[in-house]
Design an enzyme around this catalytic site. Structure first.
Site, PDB file in Angstrom:
ATOM      1  N   GLY A  23      -5.339   7.856   5.535  1.00 32.86           N
ATOM      2  CA  GLY A  23      -4.471   8.848   6.150  1.00 32.86           C
ATOM      3  C   GLY A  23      -3.215   9.089   5.332  1.00 32.86           C
ATOM      4  CE  LYS A  54      -3.014   0.666   3.463  1.00 30.82           C
ATOM      5  NZ  LYS A  54      -3.128   1.982   4.147  1.00 30.82           N
ATOM      6  CG  ASP A  71       0.614   0.227   9.365  1.00 32.29           C
ATOM      7  OD1 ASP A  71       0.071   0.983  10.194  1.00 32.29           O
ATOM      8  OD2 ASP A  71       1.053   0.622   8.272  1.00 32.29           O
ATOM      9  NE  ARG A 114      -2.682  -1.881   8.589  1.00 27.85           N
ATOM     10  CZ  ARG A 114      -2.414  -2.312   7.350  1.00 27.85           C
ATOM     11  NH1 ARG A 114      -2.596  -3.583   7.048  1.00 27.85           N
ATOM     12  NH2 ARG A 114      -1.969  -1.467   6.433  1.00 27.85           N
TER      13      ARG A 114
END
Length: 446
Positions: A100, A27, A325, A401
């Site tokens: 974001g 990503k 993440d 997530r």
């Protein structure tokens, strides 16, 4: 962007996970490949782009500012850019959805162009802090009007020429670093970012690949990244490696479900992103790197992951920036380890798509896992490999997530785990549930 209708899902325990899968493109790299291609003069090609909602929001924004972006029938994206300094005035607000990364990096691009852009987003994104980007971009001359608390919606009025700055990051954030570097692309002189703690370096790698003059060197206060402005970027052909943040969920799933043997193809293993692999191996995970290679300037390998018994550890704090993440996946792994895992040093989790510390604590505890909440992480008492009790419905809090993490937890639970809304998964991993079925997992929708 209106949030789609909720998609409740119930996850059933898996007998075994097995097979070969390929996760979507990274990503972070996908976002940056679109942005920099849109600032190059000529046609760039991107193969393996993540086609999730977040990245598509970036594509839509770059189109709105003048770039031509098309997806071919061969799944290769072709981007004809406008050149650094050539961004056009968007005719409507830029809707960032839940992204974001799109918001903060595009604020940096707009900040040094003579245009004005309004940024909007969904309820989750509108609650996330933007002051960390507003401060340095304002110092470069951008005029930014934000909603209370420095949040979306906000308006950026760029200044051209902007003012080069030297900025020491007060928070460990690749997004803030990248926003300043992208603003520096169209700023005369040299813009510097001082990074006390190293974060993912995709921006530096890709800027250099497109022909920007950028240097990275050690200093007394950390890494010093310097970019020379008024750059001329050259079009590139980019192959996007698989996203390690998406691979994380399958690494944990194959580790905790007895009898599992899964190969995850083409996973990016940039050292600034591979912290979860290190942490899982410290816990005893069986992760083998097959066919290590370089793809598009990034280290890549196929990962073979087999079921293994995990032991609780104190996760080294210095791994946090390289796995920020992946903490939801790590928390799930810890729930099945022998003994207590202490995972701290991750304050940034409080300001992600949700407060991932509080939300994961609530989700795990509802399903019978004992946790202790810290300001910067969780301590989790594991089952020693036995199934967790399960049986509860958890809130995803509009966070992809969280949803994927609790799906993985449900694959080794005594009772099915329900998630109130799995639709956010599409922001980063549209094929997640298809791959789960391919490996032998089972869910019920509704």
């Amino acid at each position: 962007m209106a949030h789609p209708e909720p998609r409740p899902v119930t996850v059933h325990a898996a007998q075994r996970l097995a097979g070969r899968i390929r996760v979507p493109g990274d990503k972070s790299i996908s976002h940056r490949s679109l942005m920099l291609s849109a600032l190059a003069v000529g046609e760039s090609r991107v193969e393996g782009l993540l086609e999730g909602e977040d990245v598509l929001a970036t594509a839509a924004a770059m189109r709105a500012m003048g770039a031509t972006i098309e997806r071919g029938g061969d799944a290769i994206w072709r981007i004809n850019g406008v050149g650094v300094g050539g961004l056009l005035q968007p005719q409507a607000a830029l809707d960032m959805g839940n992204s974001g990364t799109s918001t903060r990096l595009l604020m940096g691009l707009v900040a040094s162009h003579p245009i004005t852009a309004t940024f909007t987003g969904d309820a989750s994104l509108s609650g996330r802090p933007m002051k960390r980007v507003i401060d340095p971009l304002s110092a470069m001359g951008a005029d930014i009007t934000a909603s209370p608390g420095g949040r979306l919606p906000l308006m950026v009025r760029g200044l051209c020429p902007a003012v080069p700055i030297e900025y020491e990051l007060p928070v460990t954030s690749a997004q803030v670093k990248s926003a300043v570097l992208l603003a520096g692309l169209n700023t005369p002189g040299i813009t510097r970012v001082i990074e006390p703690v190293a974060t993912r370096d995709h921006s530096e790698r890709m800027l250099a690949g497109f022909g920007a003059t950028i240097t990275v060197e050690p200093g007394a206060r950390g890494r010093i990244i310097s970019i020379t402005g008024e750059a001329e970027l050259k079009p590139q052909t980019i192959v996007v490696p698989g996203d390690p943040s998406s691979a994380a969920f399958w690494m944990v799933a194959a580790t905790i479900v007895p009898g599992s043997d899964v190969v995850i193809e083409n996973v990016g293993l940039n050292s600034t992103r591979a912290g979860l692999v290190t942490a899982l191996r410290l816990m005893g995970a069986d992760i083998e790197e097959l066919d290590p290679r370089t793809v598009g300037g990034e280290p890549v390998a196929d990962l073979r992951v087999r079921h293994a018994a995990l032991s609780g550890i104190e996760v080294p704090h210095d791994l946090a920036p390289s796995m920020i993440d992946e903490y939801p996946a790590l928390f799930v792994a810890a729930a099945f380890a022998q003994g207590r895992t202490v995972a701290r040093g991750a304050d940034e989790l409080r300001v992600k798509e949700s407060d991932r510390i509080a939300v994961m604590k609530a989700a795990l505890e509802a399903n019978g896992v004992v946790t202790i909440e810290h300001e910067d992480g969780l301590s989790i008492d594991g089952t020693g490999g036995d199934p967790i009790p399960g049986g509860a419905t958890v809130a995803s809090s509009l966070d992809h997530r969280i949803a994927m993490g609790m799906v993985v937890a449900g694959l080794h639970a005594a009772n099915p785990i329900a998630i109130d809304d799995a639709s956010p998964v599409a922001t980063s991993f549209p094929t997640f549930f298809d791959l789960l079925a391919d490996l032998g997992g089972s869910v019920t929708w509704g």
